[in-house]
Design a protein around this motif. Structure first.
Motif, PDB file in Angstrom:
ATOM      1  N   GLU A  34      33.188  54.032 -14.166  1.00  0.00           N
ATOM      2  CA  GLU A  34      33.637  54.823 -15.314  1.00  0.00           C
ATOM      3  C   GLU A  34      33.300  56.299 -15.122  1.00  0.00           C
ATOM      4  O   GLU A  34      34.105  57.174 -15.470  1.00  0.00           O
ATOM      5  CB  GLU A  34      32.974  54.293 -16.599  1.00  0.00           C
ATOM      6  N   VAL A  35      32.115  56.583 -14.558  1.00  0.00           N
ATOM      7  CA  VAL A  35      31.753  57.969 -14.280  1.00  0.00           C
ATOM      8  C   VAL A  35      32.738  58.577 -13.294  1.00  0.00           C
ATOM      9  O   VAL A  35      33.192  59.718 -13.452  1.00  0.00           O
ATOM     10  CB  VAL A  35      30.311  58.048 -13.739  1.00  0.00           C
ATOM     11  N   ALA A  36      33.087  57.816 -12.242  1.00  0.00           N
ATOM     12  CA  ALA A  36      34.028  58.318 -11.241  1.00  0.00           C
ATOM     13  C   ALA A  36      35.394  58.601 -11.863  1.00  0.00           C
ATOM     14  O   ALA A  36      36.048  59.596 -11.522  1.00  0.00           O
ATOM     15  CB  ALA A  36      34.160  57.307 -10.101  1.00  0.00           C
ATOM     16  N   LYS A  37      35.803  57.744 -12.798  1.00  0.00           N
ATOM     17  CA  LYS A  37      37.081  57.967 -13.483  1.00  0.00           C
ATOM     18  C   LYS A  37      37.043  59.279 -14.267  1.00  0.00           C
ATOM     19  O   LYS A  37      38.008  60.056 -14.252  1.00  0.00           O
ATOM     20  CB  LYS A  37      37.379  56.806 -14.435  1.00  0.00           C
ATOM     21  N   HIS A  38      35.942  59.530 -14.953  1.00  0.00           N
ATOM     22  CA  HIS A  38      35.814  60.761 -15.734  1.00  0.00           C
ATOM     23  C   HIS A  38      35.799  61.988 -14.827  1.00  0.00           C
ATOM     24  O   HIS A  38      36.380  63.031 -15.161  1.00  0.00           O
ATOM     25  CB  HIS A  38      34.545  60.705 -16.601  1.00  0.00           C
ATOM     26  N   ILE A  39      35.138  61.864 -13.675  1.00  0.00           N
ATOM     27  CA  ILE A  39      35.114  62.989 -12.728  1.00  0.00           C
ATOM     28  C   ILE A  39      36.516  63.276 -12.212  1.00  0.00           C
ATOM     29  O   ILE A  39      36.953  64.437 -12.151  1.00  0.00           O
ATOM     30  CB  ILE A  39      34.147  62.681 -11.571  1.00  0.00           C
ATOM     31  N   ARG A  40      37.251  62.214 -11.834  1.00  0.00           N
ATOM     32  CA  ARG A  40      38.626  62.407 -11.347  1.00  0.00           C
ATOM     33  C   ARG A  40      39.510  62.995 -12.432  1.00  0.00           C
ATOM     34  O   ARG A  40      40.340  63.869 -12.175  1.00  0.00           O
ATOM     35  CB  ARG A  40      39.193  61.068 -10.863  1.00  0.00           C
ATOM     36  N   ALA A  41      39.322  62.515 -13.669  1.00  0.00           N
ATOM     37  CA  ALA A  41      40.110  63.053 -14.782  1.00  0.00           C
ATOM     38  C   ALA A  41      39.786  64.524 -15.005  1.00  0.00           C
ATOM     39  O   ALA A  41      40.673  65.339 -15.292  1.00  0.00           O
ATOM     40  CB  ALA A  41      39.839  62.253 -16.048  1.00  0.00           C
ATOM     41  N   GLY A  42      38.492  64.898 -14.856  1.00  0.00           N
ATOM     42  CA  GLY A  42      38.102  66.297 -15.013  1.00  0.00           C
ATOM     43  C   GLY A  42      38.745  67.188 -13.955  1.00  0.00           C
ATOM     44  O   GLY A  42      39.202  68.291 -14.260  1.00  0.00           O
ATOM     45  N   HIS A  43      38.771  66.704 -12.711  1.00  0.00           N
ATOM     46  CA  HIS A  43      39.419  67.465 -11.635  1.00  0.00           C
ATOM     47  C   HIS A  43      40.908  67.630 -11.912  1.00  0.00           C
ATOM     48  O   HIS A  43      41.479  68.709 -11.711  1.00  0.00           O
ATOM     49  CB  HIS A  43      39.206  66.758 -10.297  1.00  0.00           C
ATOM     50  N   LEU A  44      41.543  66.556 -12.370  1.00  0.00           N
ATOM     51  CA  LEU A  44      42.976  66.611 -12.667  1.00  0.00           C
ATOM     52  C   LEU A  44      43.259  67.590 -13.793  1.00  0.00           C
ATOM     53  O   LEU A  44      44.217  68.381 -13.725  1.00  0.00           O
ATOM     54  CB  LEU A  44      43.479  65.212 -13.036  1.00  0.00           C
TER      55      LEU A  44
ATOM     56  N   VAL B 262      26.838  45.710 -14.215  1.00  0.00           N
ATOM     57  CA  VAL B 262      26.790  46.733 -15.263  1.00  0.00           C
ATOM     58  C   VAL B 262      26.690  48.124 -14.637  1.00  0.00           C
ATOM     59  O   VAL B 262      27.401  49.052 -15.026  1.00  0.00           O
ATOM     60  CB  VAL B 262      25.603  46.479 -16.214  1.00  0.00           C
ATOM     61  N   TYR B 263      25.793  48.267 -13.662  1.00  0.00           N
ATOM     62  CA  TYR B 263      25.621  49.574 -13.024  1.00  0.00           C
ATOM     63  C   TYR B 263      26.866  49.960 -12.246  1.00  0.00           C
ATOM     64  O   TYR B 263      27.273  51.125 -12.243  1.00  0.00           O
ATOM     65  CB  TYR B 263      24.400  49.530 -12.103  1.00  0.00           C
ATOM     66  N   ARG B 264      27.497  48.977 -11.579  1.00  0.00           N
ATOM     67  CA  ARG B 264      28.720  49.262 -10.840  1.00  0.00           C
ATOM     68  C   ARG B 264      29.837  49.717 -11.786  1.00  0.00           C
ATOM     69  O   ARG B 264      30.577  50.672 -11.514  1.00  0.00           O
ATOM     70  CB  ARG B 264      29.168  48.032 -10.060  1.00  0.00           C
ATOM     71  N   HIS B 265      29.949  49.037 -12.931  1.00  0.00           N
ATOM     72  CA  HIS B 265      30.952  49.414 -13.927  1.00  0.00           C
ATOM     73  C   HIS B 265      30.681  50.825 -14.456  1.00  0.00           C
ATOM     74  O   HIS B 265      31.602  51.618 -14.649  1.00  0.00           O
ATOM     75  CB  HIS B 265      30.937  48.400 -15.072  1.00  0.00           C
ATOM     76  N   TYR B 266      29.404  51.107 -14.693  1.00  0.00           N
ATOM     77  CA  TYR B 266      29.016  52.442 -15.148  1.00  0.00           C
ATOM     78  C   TYR B 266      29.448  53.505 -14.125  1.00  0.00           C
ATOM     79  O   TYR B 266      30.037  54.526 -14.478  1.00  0.00           O
ATOM     80  CB  TYR B 266      27.510  52.472 -15.360  1.00  0.00           C
ATOM     81  N   ASN B 267      29.173  53.264 -12.845  1.00  0.00           N
ATOM     82  CA  ASN B 267      29.557  54.218 -11.798  1.00  0.00           C
ATOM     83  C   ASN B 267      31.069  54.382 -11.703  1.00  0.00           C
ATOM     84  O   ASN B 267      31.582  55.481 -11.476  1.00  0.00           O
ATOM     85  CB  ASN B 267      29.001  53.778 -10.443  1.00  0.00           C
TER      86      ASN B 267
END
Length: 291
Positions: free
Chosen positions: A254-264, A247-252
């Motif tokens: 998803e957070v990383a995906k949002h960060i990458r999307a924000g940079h893009l 669960v925590y790994r999945h959460y991380n």
């Protein structure tokens, strides 16, 4: 013999192939209950595909899994084999067993699927021995449905806390109520002792402490009996997780995906502004490549 093909997940019945949040909730209930049934005869009512009955059978003297679904029972018989484990097809509101047959009845996430809840509890009481007890769970209508706006199409009659307590106590006068909720937990404890405390911050940053988590449960679990002395000893706090921290790994992730999307998005916004500036120049300057 290889495992049979997993049952299809329809949303109504949990299967062991489900992961993360749902897996935590369902596996935890059975792991918790398994600590209570050592050396006892157990009925797992509405056992589904059988994974929980199999887990209980590792500790119990005997386990009988019962489910109304023919496919689920056939699957359970094929997938889970223990000398002290059997599976029957039948309706939990008309149990095909004699009076005083079991020491424990376990029934997780069954109640809310039925209208005849009083009948279900009466049947559980009938097949329990005089010193037997019931372990039963059901979602809290307030936190599960009202506050989320979620409408589970498989639920017929969800209960609020007072309704659940009234229903259980009408048939089992002695009961203890437990709450269950999935959350991220940071555990800090003294390795030399088993004692501990729970700490929580509020919206103002103030820290509050207590012996149990101070959160509204998503599910209620009752351990109930006809008499107080029949209730088994149960730990006041139980935590469950998996070693891969899925669960925590999945959460991380998803957070990383949002960060990458924000940079893009930031890069694209900058490119759009550059193109707007370029297009704002007179056409003849753009044609000559002059600023």
């Amino acid at each position: 013999m290889p495992d049979p093909r997993p049952l299809d997940f329809t949303g109504e019945r949990f299967t062991p192939e489900c992961v993360r949040e749902m897996a935590y909730e369902h596996w935890h209930r059975y792991a918790w209950a398994a600590e209570l049934v050592e050396g006892l005869d157990v009925l797992d009512a509405a056992c589904g595909e059988g994974y929980g009955s199999h887990l209980l059978a590792a500790r119990a003297r005997s386990v009988t899994g019962l489910d109304i679904g023919e496919e689920a029972v056939a699957h359970a018989r094929e997938r889970y084999a223990r000398d002290n484990l059997s599976f029957d097809q039948g309706d939990a509101t008309t149990l095909p067993y004699e009076d005083d047959r079991f020491d424990v009845v376990v029934s997780f996430e069954t109640l809310e699927h039925l209208e005849a809840q009083e009948t279900l509890l009466a049947e559980f009481r009938r097949v329990l021995r005089p010193n037997g007890f019931l372990v039963i769970s059901s979602p809290d209508r307030k936190t599960y449905s009202d506050e989320t706006g979620y409408d589970n199409p498989f639920h017929v009659r969800e209960l609020y806390r007072d309704e659940f307590e009234s229903l259980v106590s009408a048939t089992f006068p002695a009961f203890r109520l437990y709450g269950q909720k999935l959350m991220f937990v940071s555990a800090l404890w003294n390795l030399a002792t088993a004692e501990g405390r729970q700490f929580q911050t509020d919206e103002n940053g103030s820290i509050h402490s207590g012996s149990t988590p101070d959160y509204p449960p998503l599910y209620f679990i009752a351990v109930a009996a006809a008499r107080e002395e029949s209730l088994p000893p149960v730990p006041g706090l139980s935590l469950y997780g998996d070693r891969s921290e899925s669960v925590y790994r999945h959460y991380n992730e998803e957070v990383a995906k949002h960060i990458r999307a924000g940079h893009l998005l930031a890069e694209r916004d900058a490119e759009i502004e550059r193109l707007k500036t370029k297009l704002a120049r007179p056409w003849w300057r753009r044609l000559l490549g002059r600023s």
